[in-house]
Design an enzyme around this catalytic site. Structure first.
Site, mmCIF file in Angstrom:
data_model
loop_
_atom_site.group_PDB
_atom_site.id
_atom_site.type_symbol
_atom_site.label_atom_id
_atom_site.label_comp_id
_atom_site.label_asym_id
_atom_site.label_seq_id
_atom_site.Cartn_x
_atom_site.Cartn_y
_atom_site.Cartn_z
ATOM 1 N N ASP A 165 0.812 -1.215 0.000
ATOM 2 C CA ASP A 165 0.000 0.000 0.000
ATOM 3 C C ASP A 165 0.854 1.277 0.000
ATOM 4 O O ASP A 165 0.716 2.126 0.867
ATOM 5 C CB ASP A 165 -0.909 -0.049 1.244
ATOM 6 C CG ASP A 165 -1.844 1.144 1.334
ATOM 7 O OD1 ASP A 165 -2.340 1.589 0.287
ATOM 8 O OD2 ASP A 165 -2.060 1.635 2.460
ATOM 9 N N ASN A 408 7.021 -7.246 6.956
ATOM 10 C CA ASN A 408 5.770 -6.635 7.380
ATOM 11 C C ASN A 408 4.600 -7.422 6.809
ATOM 12 O O ASN A 408 4.507 -7.624 5.587
ATOM 13 C CB ASN A 408 5.671 -5.193 6.874
ATOM 14 C CG ASN A 408 4.345 -4.543 7.257
ATOM 15 O OD1 ASN A 408 4.090 -4.282 8.429
ATOM 16 N ND2 ASN A 408 3.465 -4.317 6.275
ATOM 17 N N GLU A 409 3.710 -7.856 7.692
ATOM 18 C CA GLU A 409 2.454 -8.512 7.321
ATOM 19 C C GLU A 409 2.615 -9.624 6.286
ATOM 20 O O GLU A 409 1.922 -9.626 5.256
ATOM 21 C CB GLU A 409 1.429 -7.469 6.853
ATOM 22 C CG GLU A 409 1.123 -6.427 7.912
ATOM 23 C CD GLU A 409 -0.163 -5.637 7.647
ATOM 24 O OE1 GLU A 409 -0.675 -5.704 6.518
ATOM 25 O OE2 GLU A 409 -0.649 -4.984 8.576
ATOM 26 N N TYR A 465 -6.461 -2.946 12.811
ATOM 27 C CA TYR A 465 -7.334 -1.878 12.326
ATOM 28 C C TYR A 465 -8.781 -2.111 12.731
ATOM 29 O O TYR A 465 -9.695 -1.779 11.990
ATOM 30 C CB TYR A 465 -7.191 -1.750 10.801
ATOM 31 C CG TYR A 465 -5.832 -1.187 10.412
ATOM 32 C CD1 TYR A 465 -5.620 0.183 10.393
ATOM 33 C CD2 TYR A 465 -4.763 -2.022 10.131
ATOM 34 C CE1 TYR A 465 -4.377 0.723 10.078
ATOM 35 C CE2 TYR A 465 -3.510 -1.502 9.817
ATOM 36 C CZ TYR A 465 -3.319 -0.131 9.796
ATOM 37 O OH TYR A 465 -2.092 0.387 9.494
ATOM 38 N N TYR A 469 -11.082 -1.074 9.267
ATOM 39 C CA TYR A 469 -11.453 -1.996 8.193
ATOM 40 C C TYR A 469 -12.522 -2.993 8.647
ATOM 41 O O TYR A 469 -13.085 -3.721 7.853
ATOM 42 C CB TYR A 469 -10.221 -2.770 7.686
ATOM 43 C CG TYR A 469 -9.212 -1.892 6.978
ATOM 44 C CD1 TYR A 469 -9.571 -1.177 5.842
ATOM 45 C CD2 TYR A 469 -7.910 -1.780 7.444
ATOM 46 C CE1 TYR A 469 -8.649 -0.363 5.189
ATOM 47 C CE2 TYR A 469 -6.988 -0.985 6.792
ATOM 48 C CZ TYR A 469 -7.365 -0.274 5.665
ATOM 49 O OH TYR A 469 -6.450 0.523 5.020
ATOM 50 N N GLU A 502 1.157 -0.967 14.002
ATOM 51 C CA GLU A 502 0.289 -0.098 13.194
ATOM 52 C C GLU A 502 -1.093 -0.101 13.802
ATOM 53 O O GLU A 502 -1.601 -1.168 14.172
ATOM 54 C CB GLU A 502 0.156 -0.617 11.754
ATOM 55 C CG GLU A 502 1.385 -0.471 10.901
ATOM 56 C CD GLU A 502 1.157 -0.952 9.459
ATOM 57 O OE1 GLU A 502 -0.004 -0.938 8.986
ATOM 58 O OE2 GLU A 502 2.144 -1.324 8.819
ATOM 59 N N TRP A 547 -0.152 4.314 12.758
ATOM 60 C CA TRP A 547 -0.051 4.337 11.297
ATOM 61 C C TRP A 547 -0.863 5.510 10.797
ATOM 62 O O TRP A 547 -2.059 5.526 11.035
ATOM 63 C CB TRP A 547 -0.583 3.031 10.706
ATOM 64 C CG TRP A 547 -0.257 2.917 9.249
ATOM 65 C CD1 TRP A 547 -1.111 3.107 8.192
ATOM 66 C CD2 TRP A 547 1.017 2.608 8.683
ATOM 67 N NE1 TRP A 547 -0.445 2.924 7.008
ATOM 68 C CE2 TRP A 547 0.872 2.618 7.276
ATOM 69 C CE3 TRP A 547 2.285 2.343 9.222
ATOM 70 C CZ2 TRP A 547 1.937 2.362 6.408
ATOM 71 C CZ3 TRP A 547 3.333 2.079 8.353
ATOM 72 C CH2 TRP A 547 3.143 2.088 6.967
HETATM 73 C C1 BDP Z 1 -1.307 -2.353 6.697
HETATM 74 C C2 BDP Z 1 -0.008 -2.187 5.924
HETATM 75 C C3 BDP Z 1 0.301 -0.743 5.547
HETATM 76 C C4 BDP Z 1 -0.953 -0.064 5.035
HETATM 77 C C5 BDP Z 1 -1.991 -0.072 6.140
HETATM 78 C C6 BDP Z 1 -3.288 0.642 5.754
HETATM 79 O O1 BDP Z 1 1.084 -2.720 6.664
HETATM 80 O O2 BDP Z 1 1.354 -0.714 4.607
HETATM 81 O O3 BDP Z 1 -0.719 1.213 4.534
HETATM 82 O O4 BDP Z 1 -2.294 -1.410 6.433
HETATM 83 O O5 BDP Z 1 -4.195 -0.045 5.315
HETATM 84 O O6 BDP Z 1 -1.901 -3.535 6.338
HETATM 85 O O7 BDP Z 1 -3.387 1.840 5.873
#
Ligand code: BDP
Length: 587
Positions: A165, A408-409, A465, A469, A502, A547
């Site tokens: 992303d 990462n992820e 998140y 999300y 994040e 984040w």
């Molecule tokens: C995470 C990712 C990051 C994205 C973020 C997002 O590590 O790179 O920018 O989500 O969705 O999954 O903002």
């Protein structure tokens, strides 16, 4: 790899500036081999990402090769030395040609590389050509996918879909220099100091010679002298490096070559120790709570191009807001940023460009294909070892670097994840004399039940998140679920510290809503507040990285409003309401 510095035995020549540039179409690079002149070259600043300099999607979103060219002069004096040509980074692949001869190539867009060009150049004007390729696929880090698309009545089009992303900025993105070093020269230095004033050094040499070392304090006073390619020393009344007093010492290395020539280099380092015990992270024996962000190297027009103005501004903003740390999400940042953090006492989680290692998931749904296919589909293992090795070799002496992040992820819940990552974690530990903690930053699919890598990590860093999300708009519900999940990780790994790598919500700067609806600045504050309350209620939480530090550019898709807007600052570095909230919380 040593940073190119001017010393009493070395000269550094700046090759940055305006180069000639051309996007190449498929098959066009053959001209390079025939040493023909390229036509229609346009001015391009180096360093910078090439993408946002000229208008047009076809230009910005070009897939494949591009060419950079410039002349440089070699003087007769320069030829008394070895001449090394060093690129801070070229994204993602580079072929370097001088006067029509291929000097070498390099894969990986975020770490430096260099070539000894002494025997290739001649006195006078020389031509330097760099062929850059920006494709991301299942062999590169970061990972992506190449795809041909055809619409009715239209020609087939090549698309490069990033599995991550952030916009796939590319080009010669960090400084290019030419530097001299004697024939027998210092090739690399490893140095670190401990709390009790003891320190260790190791010097690698190209050629032959005798090594003398001196330790210089902040005032350049000599506090120790020794000799040998490897050794230990100890000083009294050591000043430790920490976030409040980032005291730096210098190891001054002199190599006297067999032929009597001298090479001299000073490497900065600090006396400090990082340790993990009883679910806590300790800096010099004191528990430290990480406050800060996942960042990006990203700014208007420059793209991901090196920009010292933004770097200094960003560190100033980190201090203003009361942060003490950040993660170099999702690739190693420039040498110069790390040097700045050494000087300013900012702690860094240093991450390799291993993002997008998941064939079934991306935050933005850009790809999303074969679930459970990641570790049989991706062909990144060897390259992953290489970038990890290169990152640790480049960054090992920085006191600011406290943790290595291996990815990462990734698809850390899929079969094969443990087998893929175990050797990488082991490699990081082998390569680092300081034995810094190693981690993998994981995502929501890798929960306390499904995660296959938690035991490999010294510290659990998780990205969540909930409330963005999923469970949109219900922060109380989101916070309750977050707490439950964190408790689950703690039950599984009771001795490991846990931090959020994040968490965040998009907020469009200037969008306000009395009910704090999603995308408003109010919602972003409410989100961070709710997460903060959960962290404060759990003693094993050892840090919070929001984040993101600033809004940043991404590929186009329905989840992105002209980029990712989870910044606490705008892309231009103006504060949103969340910045003021965090400042209060962190200060
Ligand atoms: C995470 C990712 C990051 C994205 C973020 C997002 O590590 O790179 O920018 O989500 O969705 O999954 O903002």
């Amino acid at each position: 790899m040593l940073y190119p510095k001017m010393t009493k035995s070395r000269m550094v020549f700046d090759l940055n500036g305006v180069w000639d540039f051309k996007l190449l179409q498929q098959g066009e690079k053959g001209i390079l081999e025939q040493n023909q002149i390229f036509k229609d070259m346009i001015p391009m600043p180096v360093p910078s990402s090439y993408n946002d300099i000229y208008e047009g999607r076809k230009f910005s979103d070009h897939v494949g090769d591009m060419l950079y060219q410039r002349n440089f002069v070699v003087t007769s004096q320069m030829l008394y030395h070895r001449l090394l040509l060093r690129f801070g980074s070229v994204t993602h692949k580079a072929e370097v040609w001088i006067n029509g001869t291929l000097v070498g190539d390099h894969k990986g867009g975020f770490l430096p590389f260099q070539f000894d060009i002494t025997d290739i150049v001649s006195e006078g004007v020389n031509q330097l050509t760099v062929l850059v390729n920006n494709i991301v696929d299942n062999t590169t880090l970061p990972a992506g996918r190449l795809e041909y698309q055809r619409f009715p009545g239209m020609e087939e089009e090549l698309l490069n879909l990033p599995n991550f992303d952030f916009y796939n900025y590319s080009g010669i993105m960090r400084p290019v220099v030419l530097y001299t070093a004697p024939k027998n020269h210092v090739d690399d230095i490893s140095v670190y100091g401990k709390q009790d004033g003891s320190f260790f050094w190791a010097v690698k040499v190209k050629g032959q010679g005798k090594i003398d070392v001196k330790l210089l304090d902040q005032k350049y006073k000599e506090v120790f002298a020794g000799e040998g390619n490897e050794g230990n020393g100890r000083i009294d009344s050591v000043c430790l490096w920490d976030t409040e007093h980032p005291v730096l010492y210098r190891l001054a290395v002199t190599l006297t070559g067999e032929d009597g020539t001298i090479d001299y280099y000073e490497e900065e380092f600090g006396f400090r120790e990082i340790e993990i015990r009883d679910c806590r992270l300790y800096l010099n024996g004191k528990p430290i709570y990480l406050k800060g962000f996942g960042k990006h190297e990203d700014s208007p027009i420059h793209g991901r191009g090196f920009d010292m103005v933004y770097n200094v501004k960003d560190v100033a903003l980190l201090k203003w807001i009361g942060a003490n740390s950040f993660r170099t999400s999702h690739y190693p940042y420039s040498d110069e940023m790390l040097q700045l953090c050494d000087r300013e006492g900012i702690l860094i989680i240093d991450e390799v460009p291993a993002v997008g290692l998941h064939t079934g998931f991306t935050a933005t749904g850009l790809l999303g294909g074969t679930p459970n296919g990641t570790w049989t589909t991706l062909k990144t293992a060897e390259h992953h070892r290489q970038v990890l090795r290169d990152m640790i070799e480049r960054d090992k002496n920085h006191p600011s670097v406290i943790i290595w992040s291996v990815a990462n992820e990734p698809a850390s819940e899929e079969d094969g994840a443990k087998e893929y990552f175990e050797p990488l974690v082991k490699l990081a530990k082998e390569l680092d004399e300081q034995k810094r903690p190693v981690t993998l930053v994981t995502y929501k699919g890798s929960n306390p039940t499904t995660c296959k890598v938690a035991e490999l990590c010294d510290i659990l860093i998780i990205n969540r998140y909930k409330g963005w999300y999923e469970i949109e708009g219900n922060m109380r519900g989101a916070a309750a679920l977050l707490k439950e999940e964190l408790e689950g990780f703690h039950m599984r790994c009771p001795d490991k510290p846990i931090m959020l790598g994040e968490y965040g919500a998009d907020a469009i700067a200037g969008l306000h809503d009395l009910n704090g609806r999603m995308f408003s600045e109010e919602y972003q504050v409410e989100f961070l507040e709710a997460y903060g309350e959960v962290f404060d209620s759990l003693p094993y939480i050892t840090g919070e990285h929001v984040w993101n530090f600033a809004d940043f550019a991404t590929a186009e898709n329905v989840k992105r409003v002209n980029g990712n807007k989870k910044g606490v600052f705008t892309r231009e570095r103006n504060p949103k309401m969340a910045a003021h909230f965090l400042r209060q919380r962190w200060k």
